[in-house]
Write a protein that holds these residues in place. Structure first.
Motif, mmCIF file in Angstrom:
data_model
loop_
_atom_site.group_PDB
_atom_site.id
_atom_site.type_symbol
_atom_site.label_atom_id
_atom_site.label_comp_id
_atom_site.label_asym_id
_atom_site.label_seq_id
_atom_site.Cartn_x
_atom_site.Cartn_y
_atom_site.Cartn_z
ATOM 1 N N GLY A 417 7.965 13.840 3.146
ATOM 2 C CA GLY A 417 7.345 12.688 3.756
ATOM 3 C C GLY A 417 7.830 11.413 3.097
ATOM 4 N N VAL A 418 7.613 10.285 3.767
ATOM 5 C CA VAL A 418 8.043 8.983 3.246
ATOM 6 C C VAL A 418 6.896 7.987 3.405
ATOM 7 C CG1 VAL A 418 9.624 7.033 3.540
ATOM 8 C CG2 VAL A 418 10.481 9.376 3.749
ATOM 9 N N LEU A 419 6.569 7.302 2.318
ATOM 10 C CA LEU A 419 5.599 6.211 2.352
ATOM 11 C C LEU A 419 6.348 4.901 2.136
ATOM 12 C CD1 LEU A 419 2.745 4.979 2.325
ATOM 13 C CD2 LEU A 419 2.687 5.420 -0.147
ATOM 14 N N LEU A 420 6.339 4.042 3.146
ATOM 15 C CA LEU A 420 6.936 2.723 3.000
ATOM 16 C C LEU A 420 5.907 1.810 2.364
ATOM 17 C CD1 LEU A 420 8.856 2.273 6.391
ATOM 18 C CD2 LEU A 420 9.647 3.275 4.236
ATOM 19 N N ASP A 421 6.242 1.298 1.191
ATOM 20 C CA ASP A 421 5.314 0.481 0.396
ATOM 21 C C ASP A 421 6.051 -0.769 -0.070
ATOM 22 O OD1 ASP A 421 3.222 -0.420 -1.142
ATOM 23 O OD2 ASP A 421 3.551 1.018 -2.775
ATOM 24 N N PRO A 422 6.265 -1.744 0.822
ATOM 25 C CA PRO A 422 7.128 -2.885 0.489
ATOM 26 C C PRO A 422 6.619 -3.740 -0.661
ATOM 27 C CG PRO A 422 5.961 -3.260 2.552
ATOM 28 C CD PRO A 422 5.758 -1.824 2.198
ATOM 29 N N ASP A 423 5.322 -3.843 -0.838
ATOM 30 C CA ASP A 423 4.765 -4.705 -1.893
ATOM 31 C C ASP A 423 4.349 -3.932 -3.129
ATOM 32 O OD1 ASP A 423 5.040 -6.918 -0.194
ATOM 33 O OD2 ASP A 423 3.094 -6.519 0.749
ATOM 34 N N GLY A 424 4.558 -2.633 -3.150
ATOM 35 C CA GLY A 424 4.151 -1.841 -4.316
ATOM 36 C C GLY A 424 2.651 -1.667 -4.418
ATOM 37 N N THR A 425 1.946 -1.898 -3.338
ATOM 38 C CA THR A 425 0.481 -1.859 -3.352
ATOM 39 C C THR A 425 -0.049 -0.447 -3.587
ATOM 40 O OG1 THR A 425 0.477 -3.685 -1.767
ATOM 41 C CG2 THR A 425 -1.576 -2.435 -2.001
ATOM 42 N N PHE A 426 0.688 0.562 -3.126
ATOM 43 C CA PHE A 426 0.141 1.911 -3.102
ATOM 44 C C PHE A 426 0.792 2.840 -4.124
ATOM 45 C CE2 PHE A 426 0.012 0.132 1.251
ATOM 46 C CZ PHE A 426 -1.363 -0.009 1.364
ATOM 47 N N ALA A 427 1.373 2.270 -5.167
ATOM 48 C CA ALA A 427 2.081 3.081 -6.151
ATOM 49 C C ALA A 427 1.160 4.099 -6.827
ATOM 50 C CB ALA A 427 2.734 2.187 -7.193
ATOM 51 N N LYS A 428 -0.041 3.678 -7.161
ATOM 52 C CA LYS A 428 -0.951 4.557 -7.900
ATOM 53 C C LYS A 428 -1.384 5.745 -7.061
ATOM 54 C CE LYS A 428 -5.010 4.395 -10.897
ATOM 55 N NZ LYS A 428 -6.067 3.519 -11.477
#
Length: 490
Positions: A417-428
């Motif tokens: 799967g791929v999570l697009l997280d452009p702002d780094g909001t969902f790193a944790k």
């Protein structure tokens, strides 16, 4: 277990499943009753959604490198659809099924998966732990799951006594691979006054570089399916439609196909799954049988991989039926509508001619063209995504967005799967699923979204919905307990 998954049938559907399982790191046996790969062409083209899925696996460029497969226009009931190639990233390609099977068999063999031929399935038994398959020569294979990709006359489906409701065939036409003279520039679908009709499609060239064509020949009074096709019959049909302008030079093979339309009531039977023609049969219009089967395979493959590796949510395998059965039903509906509009039986009823005339006018409207093209290509599919908001991207194929030096479709080549997280909001939160989902898109001008391994968006929009979506499609995250509750991590 002898293997994790046994696949019965080495056509495009079966080999696509095998490749998905290979990518997931799942042991696979691919068995087929034929002694060698068929050299007979069946389907003649690859639709946009299937091309996208092949591209997401890094297979499209190598496939297209095996021959000259030009972009082509589609049709609906013999009414040409415009070549709006700018609308889809990957427009329809004329790639015959025989070439796809050859490509996949070589690709799988290069990765250690060889088709076991002369394997005629004769028995099937399953329990809570696995499936035991018995073959005519006495061998047995024990597996966790079995995929039936063994065609319209599926042995697996028969052994399961699976319901296969629908309509039996009431008329036949000839489908043949031929060489013709005088066919350059003739209309693809042409009717005579007495109801005889001919459809022609390009199939590339033979080893001597001479053009081959798929010929479909129909009309009133067609014989039953078991009557052999003859050269004289084809010559008479061509003469009835074209006069002496188009002549048969070579008949490579010919068969009769019927207008039967059936679909399995259930695609899942415990640990056995029906896919491709084993799950749905219909007239071969627009190569939809092969394309629908391959899209079945892309949907099922990663889910079986998740189940074998132990992280699949409890009902993940059930979503194969809930997603693909409606897709197959939609194909049957549009094929039956096409058969009526194109006067498949050659009845030449004036009511049919009137409806076709009005429909032909409608097809000139761009929105109608787009609707019909999406309907046949699989691009119109929107899978149900429980528990998500009504974001327009959710349930649909992911857009091919640029992420600096790479694009989204390249990220899906891992089969994860791929999570697009452009702002780094969902790193944790993404770290809890990092063994199953890749996080990407940092710094890119894209919308956050979660994409399944088969390329469909399962979340976009509200941040509060991300963790439930990850759990829904990728199981519990590391360091979480039942219902996603955080627990201490060692």
């Amino acid at each position: 277990m002898d293997t994790d998954v046994l696949i019965a049938g080495a056509g495009p559907t079966g080999m696509t499943v095998a490749n998905e399982l290979r990518l997931a790191g799942v042991s696979t046996v691919l068995a087929d009753q034929l002694s060698q790969r068929s050299e007979l062409s069946r389907a003649g083209g690859v639709q946009s959604r299937t091309l996208e899925a092949l591209d997401q696996r890094g297979l499209l460029e190598p496939l297209l490198a095996t021959g000259n497969y030009p972009a082509a226009t589609g049709h609906f009931a013999g009414i040409a659809l415009s070549a709006d190639h700018a609308r889809q990233r990957l427009p329809w390609r004329s790639v015959p099924q025989v070439k796809i099977e050859e490509f996949f068999e070589h690709h799988l063999a290069a990765h250690g998966i060889h088709v076991r031929r002369d394997h005629q399935l004769t028995g099937l038994a399953q329990d809570e732990h696995g499936v035991t398959a018995t073959f005519a020569h006495g061998a047995t294979i024990r597996c966790r799951y079995l995929v039936a990709a063994d065609g319209a006359h599926s042995t697996v489906r028969s052994l399961l006594r699976a319901e296969f409701p629908g309509r039996p065939g009431t008329a036949t036409v000839i489908a043949a691979d031929v060489r013709l003279s005088g066919a350059e520039g003739v209309a693809s679908h042409t009717w005579s006054d007495d109801g005889q009709w001919v459809a022609l499609f390009p199939l590339g060239t033979d080893p001597q570089g001479r053009p081959l064509r798929r010929l479909v020949l129909g009309g009133p009074g067609a014989p039953s399916r078991d009557v052999p096709v003859t050269e004289d019959e084809i010559r008479e049909g061509l003469r009835a439609v074209f006069g002496t302008g188009v002549r048969l030079l070579e008949l490579r093979y010919g068969r009769r196909i019927s207008n039967a339309a059936r679909q399995a009531a259930r695609y899942r039977h415990g640990r056995v799954f029906l896919a491709g023609d084993a799950a749905h049969v219909h007239l071969p219009l627009g190569a939809q049988g092969m394309n629908t089967g391959m899209q079945d395979a892309f949907n099922l493959g990663w889910k079986l991989g998740a189940a074998v590796h132990g992280w699949a949510p409890e009902d993940l395998l059930d979503t194969y039926h809930t997603e693909r059965h409606p897709a197959g039903a939609a194909v049957l509906r549009n094929v039956m509508a096409q058969s009526l509009l194109m006067d498949w039986t050659g009845a030449r009823e004036p009511e049919t001619a009137a409806v076709r005339e009005i429909f032909s006018d409608l097809v000139r409207l761009p929105n109608v063209q787009h609707y019909l093209a999406d309907l046949q290509s699989g691009m119109a599919i929107r899978y149900p995504m429980p528990g998500t908001d009504d974001h327009p991207l959710v349930g649909r194929p992911s857009p091919d967005l640029g992420l600096g030096p790479v694009r989204v479709h390249e990220l899906l080549r891992s089969g994860r799967g791929v999570l697009l997280d452009p702002d780094g909001t969902f790193a944790k939160v993404a770290d809890l699923w990092s063994d199953r989902v890749d996080r990407a898109g940092q710094g890119a001008d894209v919308e956050p979204m979660l994409i399944r391994p088969d390329g469909y968006v399962v979340w976009a929009g509200h941040a509060d919905d991300l963790e439930p979506a990850l759990t829904r499609w990728f199981g519990e995250g590391r360091g979480t307990g039942p219902r996603g509750l955080r627990v201490s991590r060692p």
